[in-house]
Design a protein around this motif. Structure first.
Motif, PDB file in Angstrom:
ATOM      1  N   UNK A  39       0.827  -1.198   0.000  1.00 39.53           N
ATOM      2  CA  UNK A  39       0.000   0.000   0.000  1.00 39.53           C
ATOM      3  C   UNK A  39       0.862   1.249   0.000  1.00 39.53           C
ATOM      4  N   UNK A  40       0.277   2.319  -0.507  1.00 38.26           N
ATOM      5  CA  UNK A  40       0.961   3.608  -0.538  1.00 38.26           C
ATOM      6  C   UNK A  40      -0.047   4.706  -0.780  1.00 38.26           C
ATOM      7  N   UNK A  89       0.587   8.574 -10.308  1.00 38.69           N
ATOM      8  CA  UNK A  89       1.306   7.338  -9.990  1.00 38.69           C
ATOM      9  C   UNK A  89       1.074   7.003  -8.514  1.00 38.69           C
ATOM     10  N   UNK A  90       1.316   5.752  -8.190  1.00 36.88           N
ATOM     11  CA  UNK A  90       1.207   5.284  -6.804  1.00 36.88           C
ATOM     12  C   UNK A  90       2.606   5.041  -6.265  1.00 36.88           C
ATOM     13  N   UNK A 123      -9.626   2.736  -3.912  1.00 40.35           N
ATOM     14  CA  UNK A 123     -11.024   2.591  -3.487  1.00 40.35           C
ATOM     15  C   UNK A 123     -11.657   1.449  -4.296  1.00 40.35           C
ATOM     16  N   UNK A 124     -12.703   1.722  -5.048  1.00 42.93           N
ATOM     17  CA  UNK A 124     -13.331   0.651  -5.831  1.00 42.93           C
ATOM     18  C   UNK A 124     -12.909   0.679  -7.287  1.00 42.93           C
ATOM     19  N   UNK A 125     -11.855   1.453  -7.599  1.00 49.60           N
ATOM     20  CA  UNK A 125     -11.377   1.565  -8.979  1.00 49.60           C
ATOM     21  C   UNK A 125     -10.133   0.704  -9.160  1.00 49.60           C
ATOM     22  N   UNK A 126      -9.957   0.216 -10.371  1.00 44.12           N
ATOM     23  CA  UNK A 126      -8.833  -0.655 -10.699  1.00 44.12           C
ATOM     24  C   UNK A 126      -8.188  -0.158 -11.983  1.00 44.12           C
ATOM     25  N   UNK A 135      -9.490  10.485  -9.194  1.00 40.16           N
ATOM     26  CA  UNK A 135      -8.197  10.334  -8.539  1.00 40.16           C
ATOM     27  C   UNK A 135      -7.723  11.678  -7.992  1.00 40.16           C
ATOM     28  N   UNK A 136      -7.178  11.633  -6.784  1.00 36.05           N
ATOM     29  CA  UNK A 136      -6.656  12.823  -6.127  1.00 36.05           C
ATOM     30  C   UNK A 136      -5.322  12.470  -5.457  1.00 36.05           C
ATOM     31  N   UNK A 137      -4.374  13.386  -5.458  1.00 34.58           N
ATOM     32  CA  UNK A 137      -3.132  13.128  -4.715  1.00 34.58           C
ATOM     33  C   UNK A 137      -3.426  12.893  -3.236  1.00 34.58           C
ATOM     34  N   UNK A 138      -2.752  11.915  -2.675  1.00 32.50           N
ATOM     35  CA  UNK A 138      -2.948  11.586  -1.270  1.00 32.50           C
ATOM     36  C   UNK A 138      -3.892  10.426  -1.031  1.00 32.50           C
ATOM     37  N   UNK A 139      -4.661  10.014  -2.056  1.00 36.03           N
ATOM     38  CA  UNK A 139      -5.546   8.865  -1.889  1.00 36.03           C
ATOM     39  C   UNK A 139      -4.720   7.616  -1.590  1.00 36.03           C
ATOM     40  N   UNK A 140      -5.269   6.737  -0.745  1.00 38.71           N
ATOM     41  CA  UNK A 140      -4.617   5.461  -0.467  1.00 38.71           C
ATOM     42  C   UNK A 140      -4.737   4.553  -1.687  1.00 38.71           C
TER      43      UNK A 140
END
Length: 503
Positions: free
Chosen positions: A96-97, A340-341, A364-367, A403-408
Motif C-alpha cells: 500500500x501507498x 502514480x502510486x 477505493x473501488x477503482x482498478x 483520482x486525487x493526490x494523497x488517496x490510499x
C-alpha cells in the motif's frame, strides 16, 4: 458323604499375606521370619520403589526423544492433504501507498527573505490560469519601494544636470576652437597690421619732415615730434606682434586644455550620475518586483493541494498567518492526468522488483493497470519503526476524474508469471534448520522430504526439486514431523518466506 468330615479351606492370615508379599519382593526367607518383622520390611521396599515409578513416568516423554525415529506411530487419520500438481503461478508483491502526480507545479514563496501569508485559496479548490491563489504581506515592501522611488528621482535629477553640464562643456570647447580663438586671432592680426601701417605712416612723415627741416620749413621741435611718433609706432607694432604670438602659442592651448578638462569632468560626472541612477533604478525595480511577487497567480488550471510537511521534530501546516521562507513550497498544482502510486516495499522484497514490471493499482473501488517506473535506492526515513522500506513508483495508465493526490492506493506488482510449474501451498512447507521440508504421505505413514524452492506468492510456492506431480503432501507438516524435526529448532512454524533456492 458327611459334609462335616470334609476339611475346611484354610483362611489367610496376616502372617501368610506378609509372607506372600515378601516372596513377591524377592525374599525367599520371608516365610521363615516372624510375621511382624516381614510386614515392616515390605513397607520399606514399597516406599523405595514408589519414587522410582513416579520419576519414570515423568521422564518417559523425554527419554522417547532419544529413541530411533519412527513414522508409523502418529495417527494421520483426517489430516488435510494436498495432491502435488502443475499450475500457472503468478508471483506478485502487494503493498500500500498513496497517489501522487508525476508532474507537479510547485507554488513557492519567491519574496526575498520570506513573507507572511495573509490569504490563500482553499485546499482542494480548482483554479484557472491567472487567478489569485496566494497573497503575502507587502506592507514593509511598499514602504521601502516608496522611499526608493524618492531616491531614484533625486538620482535622475542629478543625472540630468550632469548631462546638461557635459553638453555645455562640449559646446564650450568647440566654441573656443571655432569661434573665440579665431576672433581673437583676427583681432591680433588686425592690431599687427594697423601697427605696421602706423609705423609706415610715421616713417613717411619723418622722412618728409627731415626734408622740410633741411629747407627750413619746420622747426627742430616738430622734427623731434615726428621721430617720437615713429618710435611709438615701432613699439605698438612690437606689442601687436607679441600679442599675436602669445595668442597662438599659449592662450589657445591653455584655453583648449581648460575647456576640455571641464568637458571631461562633466562627462565623468555624467557617467557617475548615470550609474547611480541605474543602481537606484535596479533597487526600485527589485522592490517593485518583490511587491508583484506578494500576489501569486495560478500558472495553469489545476487542483490546489496545500504543501503541508512533517518531519521528526516539527509539522508545518500551510495556513493564513504562517511565515514562510524564501523558496518554500506553499501550494502544488498536480497534473491529474499523470498520476502514480508510491508504495513502500519491505527490504526483503525490493530486490525482486525492477522498472518495467506490470502492475495493478487499486484505488477505493477503482482498478487500473500500471507499470513500475522507479525503485528507490535508499530506504525511507521512519522514526516510528525500525523496518526498512523502499519507495517504488507505479505509473497509472488511464485517466479518472476521481483520482486525487494523497488517496490510499494498493499496488500489486507482477514479479514473475510462471507457467506449468510444480507448486504446493505454502502451508505444506516448513523450514527445518537450513532445509525446507515437506511431509509426503506414504501408505499409512509419512516421509520427510527435503525440497528446493523457487518463487512464491502469498498462497503457493514453486517446488524446483524434491516432489513429483501426484504425490500427496500434508498441509500441517509441523504436526506430522514434530518428532523428526531438528532438535535445535525450538519452535517450528509454517514457512512463509520467498527464497529463490535452498540455503
Amino acid at each position: 458323604m458327611d459334609s462335616s468330615a470334609s476339611p475346611k479351606p484354610e483362611q489367610p492370615t496376616a502372617s501368610t499375606n506378609a509372607a506372600a508379599i515378601a516372596d513377591l519382593l524377592g525374599n525367599p526367607t520371608a516365610q521363615q521370619q516372624p510375621v511382624g518383622k516381614s510386614s515392616r520390611r515390605g513397607w520399606v521396599w514399597l516406599l523405595v520403589l514408589l519414587p522410582l515409578v513416579v520419576t519414570g513416568v515423568f521422564l518417559s516423554p523425554r527419554l522417547l526423544e532419544f529413541l530411533p525415529e519412527t513414522n508409523q506411530t502418529a495417527d494421520l487419520t483426517g489430516m488435510p492433504l494436498y495432491t502435488v500438481q502443475r499450475r500457472n503461478l503468478q508471483i506478485t508483491v502487494t503493498e500500500e501507498g498513496s497517489l501522487v502526480s508525476d508532474e507537479n507545479v510547485d507554488i513557492t514563496c519567491d519574496v526575498a527573505g520570506g513573507a507572511t501569508i495573509i490569504w490563500l485559496v482553499d485546499d482542494g479548490d480548482r483554479v484557472a490560469e491567472g487567478m489569485d491563489i496566494v497573497k503575502l504581506d507587502a506592507s514593509v515592501l511598499s514602504e521601502n519601494a516608496t522611499a526608493q522611488k524618492i531616491a531614484y528621482e533625486k538620482a535622475r535629477a542629478l543625472m540630468i544636470q550632469a548631462d546638461k553640464d557635459y553638453e555645455a562643456a562640449k559646446i564650450a570647447v568647440e566654441e573656443y576652437k571655432e569661434g573665440l580663438f579665431k576672433k581673437d586671432l583676427r583681432t591680433a592680426e588686425s592690431n599687427v597690421t594697423a601697427a605696421t601701417e602706423r609705423l609706415q605712416a610715421t616713417q613717411n612723415t619723418l622722412a618728409y619732415g627731415e626734408r622740410m627741416f633741411r629747407k627750413g620749413y619746420i622747426t627742430p621741435q616738430q622734427l623731434e615730434a615726428q621721430k617720437s611718433a615713429v618710435a611709438r609706432a615701432k613699439l605698438d607694432l612690437g606689442t601687436a606682434d607679441i600679442a599675436l604670438d602669445v595668442l597662438t602659442k599659449f592662450t589657445k592651448p591653455k584655453m583648449i586644455t581648460e575647456l576640455e578638462s571641464v568637458r571631461d569632468s562633466a562627462a565623468a560626472r555624467f557617467e557617475s550620475e548615470k550609474a547611480a541612477l541605474e543602481l537606484e533604478n535596479i533597487k526600485l525595480e527589485r522592490l517593485e518586483g518583490e511587491l508583484l511577487k506578494c500576489t501569486i497567480k495560478a500558472p495553469q488550471d489545476g487542483l490546489v493541494i496545500y504543501a503541508n510537511s512533517r518531519s521528526r521534530d516539527r509539522e508545518t501546516e500551510i495556513k493564513e498567518g504562517l511565515s514562510v521562507k524564501e523558496r518554500q513550497v506553499i501550494l502544488q498544482l498536480p497534473d491529474l492526468t499523470r498520476m502514480r502510486a508510491d508504495v513502500e516495499v519491505h527490504e526483503s522484497k525490493v530486490d525482486e522488483i525492477s522498472p518495467g514490471m506490470p502492475a495493478v493499482v487499486r484505488v477505493q473501488d477503482l482498478k487500473f493497470s500500471g507499470v513500475v517506473t522507479s525503485v528507490s535506492n535508499r530506504p525511507e526515513s521512519n522514526w516510528f519503526s525500525t523496518a526498512k522500506k523502499y519507495v517504488v513508483g507505479v505509473r497509472i495508465d488511464g485517466k479518472s476524474e476521481a483520482l486525487r493526490p494523497g488517496f490510499t492506493a494498493e499496488a500489486t506488482i507482477i514479479v514473475a508469471d510462471l507457467k506449468d510449474v510444480i507448486a504446493v501451498p505454502v502451508a505444506a512447507v516448513i523450514e527445518d534448520g537450513k532445509e525446507f521440508v515437506c511431509a509426503v504421505k506414504k501408505g499409512k505413514g509419512f516421509e520427510r522430504r527435503v525440497v528446493m524452492l523457487g518463487k512464491s506468492d502469498d498462497r503457493f510456492v514453486e517446488i524446483v526439486e524434491g516432489l513429483q506431480e501426484g504425490e500427496p503432501v500434508f498441509l500441517n507438516p509441523e504436526t506430522v514431523l514434530g518428532e523428526s524435526l531438528s532438535r535445535d529448532q525450538e519452535q517450528a512454524s509454517e514457512w512463509s518466506g520467498r527464497p529463490n533456492t535452498n540455503e
